[in-house]
Design an enzyme around this catalytic site. Structure first.
Site, PDB file in Angstrom:
ATOM      1  N   ARG A  28       0.829  -1.219   0.000  1.00 34.72           N
ATOM      2  CA  ARG A  28       0.000   0.000   0.000  1.00 34.72           C
ATOM      3  C   ARG A  28       0.863   1.269   0.000  1.00 34.72           C
ATOM      4  O   ARG A  28       0.355   2.354  -0.161  1.00 34.72           O
ATOM      5  CB  ARG A  28      -0.891   0.043   1.238  1.00 34.72           C
ATOM      6  CG  ARG A  28      -2.145  -0.776   1.118  1.00 34.72           C
ATOM      7  CD  ARG A  28      -3.019  -0.543   2.325  1.00 34.72           C
ATOM      8  NE  ARG A  28      -3.917   0.601   2.169  1.00 34.72           N
ATOM      9  CZ  ARG A  28      -4.265   1.376   3.196  1.00 34.72           C
ATOM     10  NH1 ARG A  28      -3.740   1.203   4.375  1.00 34.72           N
ATOM     11  NH2 ARG A  28      -5.133   2.343   3.011  1.00 34.72           N
ATOM     12  N   ASN A  75       0.775  17.763  39.886  1.00 40.06           N
ATOM     13  CA  ASN A  75      -0.114  18.253  38.850  1.00 40.06           C
ATOM     14  C   ASN A  75      -1.277  19.001  39.511  1.00 40.06           C
ATOM     15  O   ASN A  75      -1.896  18.490  40.450  1.00 40.06           O
ATOM     16  CB  ASN A  75      -0.639  17.070  38.019  1.00 40.06           C
ATOM     17  CG  ASN A  75      -1.204  17.528  36.693  1.00 40.06           C
ATOM     18  OD1 ASN A  75      -2.000  18.446  36.668  1.00 40.06           O
ATOM     19  ND2 ASN A  75      -0.753  16.899  35.611  1.00 40.06           N
ATOM     20  N   HIS A 164       9.063  18.577  29.172  1.00 39.95           N
ATOM     21  CA  HIS A 164       8.566  18.013  30.430  1.00 39.95           C
ATOM     22  C   HIS A 164       7.964  16.645  30.175  1.00 39.95           C
ATOM     23  O   HIS A 164       7.739  16.257  29.034  1.00 39.95           O
ATOM     24  CB  HIS A 164       7.490  18.925  31.021  1.00 39.95           C
ATOM     25  CG  HIS A 164       6.207  18.874  30.253  1.00 39.95           C
ATOM     26  ND1 HIS A 164       6.030  19.557  29.046  1.00 39.95           N
ATOM     27  CD2 HIS A 164       5.059  18.194  30.466  1.00 39.95           C
ATOM     28  CE1 HIS A 164       4.826  19.325  28.584  1.00 39.95           C
ATOM     29  NE2 HIS A 164       4.215  18.487  29.409  1.00 39.95           N
ATOM     30  N   GLU A 320      -7.971   0.088  12.953  1.00 38.80           N
ATOM     31  CA  GLU A 320      -7.100  -0.114  14.117  1.00 38.80           C
ATOM     32  C   GLU A 320      -7.903  -0.180  15.420  1.00 38.80           C
ATOM     33  O   GLU A 320      -7.566  -0.896  16.338  1.00 38.80           O
ATOM     34  CB  GLU A 320      -6.071   1.025  14.204  1.00 38.80           C
ATOM     35  CG  GLU A 320      -4.982   0.983  13.147  1.00 38.80           C
ATOM     36  CD  GLU A 320      -5.438   1.568  11.815  1.00 38.80           C
ATOM     37  OE1 GLU A 320      -6.583   2.061  11.745  1.00 38.80           O
ATOM     38  OE2 GLU A 320      -4.665   1.506  10.850  1.00 38.80           O
ATOM     39  N   GLN A 326      -2.715  -1.615  12.000  1.00 41.45           N
ATOM     40  CA  GLN A 326      -2.348  -1.888  10.593  1.00 41.45           C
ATOM     41  C   GLN A 326      -1.270  -0.889  10.211  1.00 41.45           C
ATOM     42  O   GLN A 326      -1.298   0.245  10.665  1.00 41.45           O
ATOM     43  CB  GLN A 326      -3.580  -1.716   9.703  1.00 41.45           C
ATOM     44  CG  GLN A 326      -3.356  -2.022   8.224  1.00 41.45           C
ATOM     45  CD  GLN A 326      -2.745  -0.873   7.432  1.00 41.45           C
ATOM     46  OE1 GLN A 326      -2.842   0.296   7.847  1.00 41.45           O
ATOM     47  NE2 GLN A 326      -2.094  -1.178   6.321  1.00 41.45           N
TER      48      GLN A 326
HETATM   49  O1  LIG Z   1      -0.479  25.525  35.949  1.00 39.45           O
HETATM   50  C1  LIG Z   1      -0.449  24.394  35.484  1.00 39.45           C
HETATM   51  C2  LIG Z   1      -0.514  24.170  34.037  1.00 39.45           C
HETATM   52  C3  LIG Z   1      -0.383  22.763  33.551  1.00 39.45           C
HETATM   53  N1  LIG Z   1      -0.334  21.766  34.547  1.00 39.45           N
HETATM   54  C4  LIG Z   1      -0.262  20.373  34.114  1.00 39.45           C
HETATM   55  O2  LIG Z   1       0.845  20.219  33.247  1.00 39.45           O
HETATM   56  C5  LIG Z   1       0.596  19.098  32.437  1.00 39.45           C
HETATM   57  C6  LIG Z   1       1.139  19.380  31.035  1.00 39.45           C
HETATM   58  O3  LIG Z   1       1.417  18.141  30.482  1.00 39.45           O
HETATM   59  P1  LIG Z   1       0.936  17.736  29.002  1.00 39.45           P
HETATM   60  O4  LIG Z   1       1.362  18.883  28.087  1.00 39.45           O
HETATM   61  O5  LIG Z   1       1.676  16.446  28.750  1.00 39.45           O
HETATM   62  O6  LIG Z   1      -0.582  17.612  29.084  1.00 39.45           O
HETATM   63  C7  LIG Z   1      -0.915  18.866  32.363  1.00 39.45           C
HETATM   64  O7  LIG Z   1      -1.231  17.578  32.856  1.00 39.45           O
HETATM   65  C8  LIG Z   1      -1.469  19.951  33.287  1.00 39.45           C
HETATM   66  O8  LIG Z   1      -2.483  19.454  34.132  1.00 39.45           O
HETATM   67  C9  LIG Z   1      -0.328  22.044  35.895  1.00 39.45           C
HETATM   68  O9  LIG Z   1      -0.271  21.128  36.713  1.00 39.45           O
HETATM   69  N2  LIG Z   1      -0.367  23.334  36.325  1.00 39.45           N
END
Ligand SMILES: O=C1CCN([C@@H]2O[C@H](COP(=O)(O)O)[C@@H](O)[C@H]2O)C(=O)N1
Length: 351
Positions: A28, A75, A164, A320, A326
């Site tokens: 393909r 987070n 990050h 998929e 695939q």
């Molecule tokens: O002020 C912030 C902005 C983003 N975050 C966290 O940073 C993370 C960014 O990771 P990703 O770009 O992989 O989603 C995301 O899970 C978001 O929740 C914080 O904890 N505090």
């Protein structure tokens, strides 16, 4: 009937790590592309107020320190909380729920928002690896599974180009590692050898899917790869079962091969190569001990979406989702294309 040719004739390949199959349709590759093209990745100019930056004020009002290396913070919008009531026992096998405790952290790799792994020095990547190991040691004592994962690039839903990753620790063993644990255990009980130790030995002999190799690691496109340029990072010595088992030589060599693999990735289509990547090792928890999971071999997985250019990605949809993964490009062709990419000079540094 013609003689079978894996670079021309469709076939399915078995993934023993997950007990599933992948459909490979090499014929393909020639089809014209008139579908959607992604916006040219304008290298996401970092937002000067981005909340991951050194000294930034985050959504919850907390101020990041002026960090100079890695920086880990809880987070602010966690998917898992440490303290939570347990759901009632399930009485009906069709409606089973169970407790989910955990914690989510964000780990910045570097204070400079424009940095990426291939542009960082080996020493800076070593600092990332050392912090990953610190996090695994701390969270692995309390939690059964600690998933380190990096979503890189807007096309992977990454909300912030600042270098990050995320770390989600959970009281339960998620699906992916649970399947890998089951499959590796079954293989070990049958062959009295770790599946991935045997697999690496075979791949080094076959040489068809190797992308990079150093004293301690091999980067290869797995025989059963689903994503076009999917790769695995596998240790060559010492049979580490978890990232916490790595010795200093393995850590340094891992930093080197990560820098080189990501340089190849970025040079493939001259763009900051998007991917989701992460690490899998033996489950953790309060009873885990070094050497207690000989069926496991610690390894890294890169799952990049791009298919044929910086703006054309593979969609894992339709067939998929409803049938099985695939791919058109064969794992061997993908490995060959990656081998042809420069692993030392990043396209941004080419004269
Ligand atoms: O002020 C912030 C902005 C983003 N975050 C966290 O940073 C993370 C960014 O990771 P990703 O770009 O992989 O989603 C995301 O899970 C978001 O929740 C914080 O904890 N505090």
């Amino acid at each position: 009937m013609q003689e079978f040719d894996a670079t021309d004739h469709q076939h399915v390949r078995y993934n023993p790590l997950k007990d599933e199959w992948v459909l490979v349709s090499p014929h393909r590759c020639k089809r014209p592309w008139s579908g959607q093209t992604e916006q040219p990745p304008e290298e996401q100019a970092p937002d000067p107020n981005n909340p991951l930056r050194a000294g930034a004020v985050r959504a919850n009002g907390k101020k990041n320190p002026i960090y100079t290396s890695t920086y880990v913070f809880p987070n602010d919008f966690p998917a898992l909380l440490e303290r939570v009531p347990e759901p009632p026992a399930s009485t009906n096998p069709l409606f089973v729920s169970s407790q989910a405790r955990g914690t989510c952290r964000v780990m910045c790799f570097h204070p400079d928002s424009s940095m990426t792994i291939p542009l960082m020095s080996v020493e800076e990547i070593m600092a990332v690896i050392e912090e990953w190991i610190n996090q695994l040691k701390e969270l692995g004592r309390r939690y059964t599974w600690v998933q380190i994962f990096e979503n890189k690039g807007a096309v992977m839903g990454c909300s912030n180009p600042h270098p990050h990753c995320q770390i989600w620790a959970s009281s339960f063993l998620p699906n992916e590692p649970r399947v890998k644990d089951r499959c590796q255990r079954a293989y070990y009980e049958k062959h009295e050898k770790a599946m991935l130790v045997a697999y690496v030995e075979q791949e080094l002999l076959k040489k068809e899917r190797i992308v990079l190799q150093n004293n301690e690691w091999v980067a290869l496109v797995p025989y059963w790869a689903s994503w076009p340029y999917e790769t695995m990072l596998l240790p060559l010595k010492g049979h580490p079962q978890r990232m916490t088992d790595l010795n200093d030589d393995q850590k340094m060599a891992l930093a080197e091969i990560m820098k080189q693999l990501n340089t190849k990735y970025d040079n493939l289509f001259n763009c900051s190569f998007p991917y989701s990547m992460g690490w899998h090792g033996a489950p953790t928890g309060p009873d885990a001990k070094p050497g207690d999971s000989p069926h496991w071999l610690f390894h890294g997985v890169y799952l990049p979406p791009l298919l044929r250019s910086a703006t054309v990605k593979k969609f894992m949809v339709g067939y998929e989702m409803l049938a099985q993964p695939q791919r058109d490009l064969t794992p061997e062709q993908a490995a060959e294309k990656l081998r042809q990419c420069d692993h030392l000079v990043h396209y941004r540094n080419k004269k």
